[in-house]
Design a protein around this motif. Structure first.
Motif, mmCIF file in Angstrom:
data_model
loop_
_atom_site.group_PDB
_atom_site.id
_atom_site.type_symbol
_atom_site.label_atom_id
_atom_site.label_comp_id
_atom_site.label_asym_id
_atom_site.label_seq_id
_atom_site.Cartn_x
_atom_site.Cartn_y
_atom_site.Cartn_z
ATOM 1 N N HIS A 12 0.851 -1.187 0.000
ATOM 2 C CA HIS A 12 0.000 0.000 0.000
ATOM 3 C C HIS A 12 0.878 1.224 0.000
ATOM 4 O O HIS A 12 2.089 1.130 0.106
ATOM 5 N N SER A 13 0.304 2.382 -0.151
ATOM 6 C CA SER A 13 1.041 3.587 -0.527
ATOM 7 C C SER A 13 2.157 3.983 0.421
ATOM 8 O O SER A 13 3.113 4.588 -0.002
ATOM 9 N N LEU A 18 8.977 5.924 2.051
ATOM 10 C CA LEU A 18 10.061 5.809 3.003
ATOM 11 C C LEU A 18 11.318 6.454 2.450
ATOM 12 O O LEU A 18 11.587 6.395 1.263
ATOM 13 N N LEU A 19 12.117 7.018 3.321
ATOM 14 C CA LEU A 19 13.298 7.752 2.907
ATOM 15 C C LEU A 19 14.568 6.933 3.075
ATOM 16 O O LEU A 19 15.535 7.138 2.392
ATOM 17 N N LEU A 74 9.177 10.596 -1.133
ATOM 18 C CA LEU A 74 8.251 11.131 -2.131
ATOM 19 C C LEU A 74 8.988 12.071 -3.083
ATOM 20 O O LEU A 74 8.784 12.024 -4.292
ATOM 21 N N SER A 75 9.875 12.903 -2.553
ATOM 22 C CA SER A 75 10.595 13.838 -3.431
ATOM 23 C C SER A 75 11.499 13.088 -4.409
ATOM 24 O O SER A 75 11.619 13.481 -5.573
ATOM 25 N N THR A 76 12.112 11.984 -3.971
ATOM 26 C CA THR A 76 12.935 11.181 -4.880
ATOM 27 C C THR A 76 12.077 10.570 -5.976
ATOM 28 O O THR A 76 12.461 10.554 -7.152
ATOM 29 N N MET A 77 10.897 10.091 -5.606
ATOM 30 C CA MET A 77 9.999 9.502 -6.594
ATOM 31 C C MET A 77 9.562 10.554 -7.615
ATOM 32 O O MET A 77 9.565 10.300 -8.827
ATOM 33 N N GLU A 120 9.548 16.265 4.680
ATOM 34 C CA GLU A 120 10.621 15.925 3.738
ATOM 35 C C GLU A 120 10.385 16.584 2.382
ATOM 36 O O GLU A 120 11.290 17.167 1.796
ATOM 37 N N VAL A 121 9.158 16.514 1.870
ATOM 38 C CA VAL A 121 8.888 17.077 0.547
ATOM 39 C C VAL A 121 8.986 18.607 0.584
ATOM 40 O O VAL A 121 9.426 19.231 -0.388
#
Length: 185
Positions: A12-13, A18-19, A74-77, A120-121
């Motif tokens: 699931h999402s 995860l960082l 999320l930012s890496t994705m 983080e984002v």
């Protein structure tokens, strides 16, 4: 039955957000999944004091069940999919103006991890770079679980810096919508 859960990441999402290498606390109680699987991990979380994690520990002689997982932020994705269109990469990958009128919609129901993800984002500036003064749009639709985090120190750490992160994202044009939490303990 005393089976060990599959240590792979639940599908699931929250696992996509995860960082780094971390402990993921598994929910072995919430078996309301319509797919009739043995372990569906519905209430699993990065936060050990979430209600379903505590219920699992209670049924497991006081021991929480965990998996060690690795993921991406999320930012890496976002950067991996849209990096060439971001303002801060324009000189490297071409014109940032190549993408205009685009939208990013992120819907989060990640059992307490939303606090670290939003912070983080915001710190990464990836959504602000994407929005770039209104050229594109970004929306975060988030279910916040503050009332579900039972440990005071975990709650303090989760919400610390959230206001500043939300303000930063709103100021650059990211739209926030909050989903209501309907579930009860």
């Amino acid at each position: 039955e005393n089976r060990q859960p599959n240590a792979r990441c639940p599908l699931h999402s929250s696992i996509l957000m995860l960082l780094f290498h971390c402990t993921y606390w598994l929910d072995l109680i919430s078996l309301s999944c319509p797919f009739h699987v043995s372990f569906q991990f519905w209430g699993s979380s990065l936060i050990q004091s979430m209600p379903d994690i505590r219920k699992t520990a209670k049924r497991n002689n006081g021991t929480s069940v965990k998996a060690h997982v690795t993921g991406i932020s999320l930012s890496t994705m976002i950067r991996s999919k849209l990096g060439r269109y971001l303002k801060d990469n324009a000189g490297v990958h071409g014109s940032a103006a190549a993408l205009s009128g685009a939208s990013i919609l992120v819907k989060m129901d990640v059992e307490g991890a939303e606090y670290s993800i939003v912070k983080e984002v915001a710190a990464s500036n990836v959504l602000c770079d994407f929005v770039d003064g209104g050229r594109n749009s970004a929306m975060l639709v988030v279910e916040f679980h503050q009332d579900k985090i039972k440990d005071k120190e975990e709650k303090r750490q989760a919400i610390q810096g959230m206001k500043a992160a939300k303000v930063k994202l709103r100021e650059c044009g990211v739209v926030f919508k909050q989903l209501p939490t309907y579930w009860t303990d």
